[in-house]
Design a protein around this motif. Structure first.
Motif, short mmCIF file in Angstrom:
data_model
loop_
_atom_site.label_atom_id
_atom_site.label_comp_id
_atom_site.label_asym_id
_atom_site.label_seq_id
_atom_site.Cartn_x
_atom_site.Cartn_y
_atom_site.Cartn_z
N GLU A 279 0.89 -1.07 0.23
CA GLU A 279 -0.04 -0.06 0.19
C GLU A 279 0.81 1.21 0.00
OE1 GLU A 279 -4.22 1.29 2.04
OE2 GLU A 279 -2.78 0.18 3.21
N LEU B 171 0.70 5.09 0.87
CA LEU B 171 -0.38 6.09 1.44
C LEU B 171 0.18 7.65 1.18
CD1 LEU B 171 -0.10 4.41 5.07
CD2 LEU B 171 -1.94 3.95 3.22
N SER C 124 -5.37 6.37 2.17
CA SER C 124 -5.15 5.46 1.13
C SER C 124 -5.32 6.20 -0.23
CB SER C 124 -6.20 4.38 1.06
OG SER C 124 -7.30 4.88 0.95
#
Length: 620
Positions: free
Chosen positions: A41, A43, A90
């Motif tokens: 991920e 961010l 996100s």
């Protein structure tokens, strides 16, 4: 925005811990292993700039960044992170472990920027705003070289565009080459050890080549502009271990300056220690021996500091307020010392965002009991009877001033539509911590403080105050206080530069060993300066030393405030009124806290000194 210190602490342990410059395994921070094709991920955090103190939300509508399907997901942040402006969300970026991809479109449709928003973004480019991304706890950055050592290191963040001053032209970066370094832990398990981003500007997009050779993208300020956000992902194997992945980020541009700072501070302490040794071991020892020779033939008439023995412990004017300040200073000293212990031991690492400021707040709240106890003991010693007023002011006065200034500054951020504005819920949480934890603990500490017997002094206080003779010019309050504050400031001003650079230039501060050593030096310097000035004052038959000792060491905060003015005009390029207000507002808070802390050190040191010397002589 203070970043470890997010931004402004306890002996040889601190000094020794500052010697290694490499990162190490951090307690409480566990590595994460990824399998091939696992999602990593990315961010996004707020936009920040070194030219202004106003951060902006990544998903501010005027930036036209593409939101994930279903809207961006808020990433839980610590209280300290929120207070200092972090807003993690996100993103739409799709990163898959060890899977290179090219010419990825970030948005499902072309982005259309209006003329008004184009002017807004161009202004942010001129102000050198930068992206702040986070991948697996590591900040995305770009590789640069140290101008002194030519060593490469990672500079956190990368610009949203490039401004060509000669042409008065702003180029917007809409393409990102994301380079992720990974370490092969074992078969089929990988760890992220570095994140670099190379932004560029592409006017026309091609599905096959991304058209990286085309003209750069400029946002029109008189019409709409259409473009695509695109990115490439490259996975680069590295021999770097996970435990040392912060090495390239934790870079000191000139480490010799830290050593110079420490040596400078030690020289100041040695100079003062020499003066104190002369006073205590020679002059004062001789005075005590002469005063105690009452039956000897060479006994002389009383003079100097012994003449005021009947007034030296007379309660000062406004002793309620002095007790309140000393109690709050003790609370700050306990918070600073314990926080630095945790920082030096590695529990407050850069990978734990906002951990330093969060721990400081938590310890400050819980050490409200220290404030109540010390304030109550001092107030009772001076014969105070309004104990309710004492407890209430100790719990509310100093933190109340800080909170009020902070709230006023927060309104400026709200007016600027900045993401740095603290949410209402966080303000409520701070008030709950203050009145739900700190105030009750202050009451508990004050209860035990008032239960203790009154501190007895070694000499009695006369009923009629003695007249104070005219003082020489250098011992008058204003002159003596201002002179005394120079030395504590001289002991810390170089390290103060690094702390302020961390706060206002968005750099990571991590040399807590140096900070701890300088903190010890500051404590010793404040104590010795206050004791010296107190001795000279008593020798001049002026017994009003309580407030003077507090102001003597606390006046170093005045020089911190003056230095902040110098730093603003020489080191910063802030142009907006709001940024100036925020800067001086936060520096006023910092200087005020420094004043209370150093003043408390001075008055406690003088109290111990005065008790010792008057307990050593015979009083008729």
């Amino acid at each position: 925005m203070l970043r470890y210190v997010y931004t402004p602490l306890s002996l040889l342990l601190f000094f020794c811990a500052s010697l290694p410059s490499n990162a190490f395994y951090l307690p409480g921070v566990a590595p994460r292993d990824y399998l091939p094709n696992d999602k990593v991920e990315l961010l996004v955090n707020t936009y920040t700039s070194r030219d202004t103190a106003i951060p902006y939300d990544f998903y501010n509508q005027q930036f036209h960044n593409c939101e994930p399907d279903g809207g961006p997901r808020t990433i839980g942040e610590s209280l300290g992170s929120i207070l200092f402006g972090d807003r993690l969300y996100s993103s739409r970026f799709d990163l898959r472990m060890v899977k290179d991809t090219a010419c990825n479109k970030l948005c499902s449709a072309p982005v259309v920027v209006s003329a008004e928003d184009g002017a807004f973004i161009n202004q942010r480019i001129k102000e050198q705003y930068a992206h702040n991304w986070v991948v697996d706890g590591l900040p995305a950055g770009r590789q640069v070289k140290d101008s002194h050592t030519l060593e490469p290191y990672y500079e956190i963040g990368f610009p949203i565009g490039t401004y060509y001053k000669e042409q008065d032209r702003a180029v917007f970066h809409n393409h990102f080459d994301i380079e992720i370094l990974y370490h092969n832990q074992d078969a089929e398990k990988y760890r992220v050890v570095g994140v670099l981003v190379h932004p560029s500007s592409i006017l026309h997009f091609s599905d096959s080549t991304c058209a990286k050779g085309t003209l750069p993208l400029t946002l029109a300020e008189d019409s709409e502009t259409r473009f695509e956000f695109t990115y490439n992902v490259y996975w680069v194997p590295s021999t770097k271990q996970w435990g040392t992945r912060w090495d390239e980020y934790l870079h000191v541009q000139d480490p010799k300056i830290h050593w110079f700072s420490l040596i400078n501070s030690i020289v100041v302490v040695l100079f003062l220690s020499g003066m104190v040794a002369v006073v205590l071991l020679r002059v004062l020892h001789r005075d005590i021996a002469r005063y105690n020779a009452a039956d000897a033939e060479d006994a002389q008439e009383e003079f100097g500091w012994k003449l005021v023995h009947g007034d030296v412990f007379r309660p000062p004017r406004g002793y309620l307020w002095l007790a309140v300040l000393v109690g709050n200073g003790a609370q700050l000293a306990a918070m600073a010392g314990v926080t630095l212990v945790f920082a030096v031991l590695g529990f407050l690492s850069p990978s734990s965002r906002g951990s330093l400021s969060t721990v400081m707040l938590v310890f400050y709240v819980f050490f409200g009991s220290v404030a109540g106890y010390v304030s109550a003991r001092a107030y009772k010693m001076w014969g105070g009877e309004e104990w309710k007023k004492n407890v209430l002011l100790t719990a509310i006065f100093v933190p109340g001033i800080v909170f009020l200034i902070y709230v006023i500054l927060n309104f400026f951020l709200i007016a600027a539509k900045s993401s740095g504005a603290v949410p209402f819920g966080t303000v409520v949480a701070l008030i709950a911590m203050w009145f739900g934890v700190s105030v009750p603990l202050c009451l508990v500490g004050a209860y035990f403080g008032f239960k203790q017997p009154r501190i007895d002094q070694p000499v009695r206080t006369n009923q009629i105050p003695r007249q104070i003779p005219d003082l020489p010019s250098y011992l008058r309050p204003a002159a003596s206080v201002l002179m005394a504050g120079i030395l504590p400031f001289a002991a810390v001003f170089i390290e103060l530069f690094f702390i302020m650079s961390s706060i206002w230039n968005h750099r990571i501060y991590y040399v807590f060993g140096f900070l701890g050593a300088v903190g010890v030096v500051l404590t010793v310097t404040c104590s010795e300066v206050a004791v010296l000035m107190c001795y000279f004052q008593l020798c001049a038959e002026d017994y009003n030393w309580w407030w003077r000792s507090f102001l003597a060491s606390g006046s170093s905060a005045f020089y911190v405030l003056l230095y902040s003015v110098y730093y603003y005009y020489k080191m910063l390029t802030f142009t907006s009124f709001t940024s100036g207000v925020l800067y001086f507002g936060y520096m006023l808070i910092g200087s005020g806290i420094f004043f209370v802390l150093t003043g408390t050190i001075g008055v406690v040191a003088c109290f111990v000194f005065v008790r010792q010397i008057y307990a050593s002589i015979k009083i008729d």
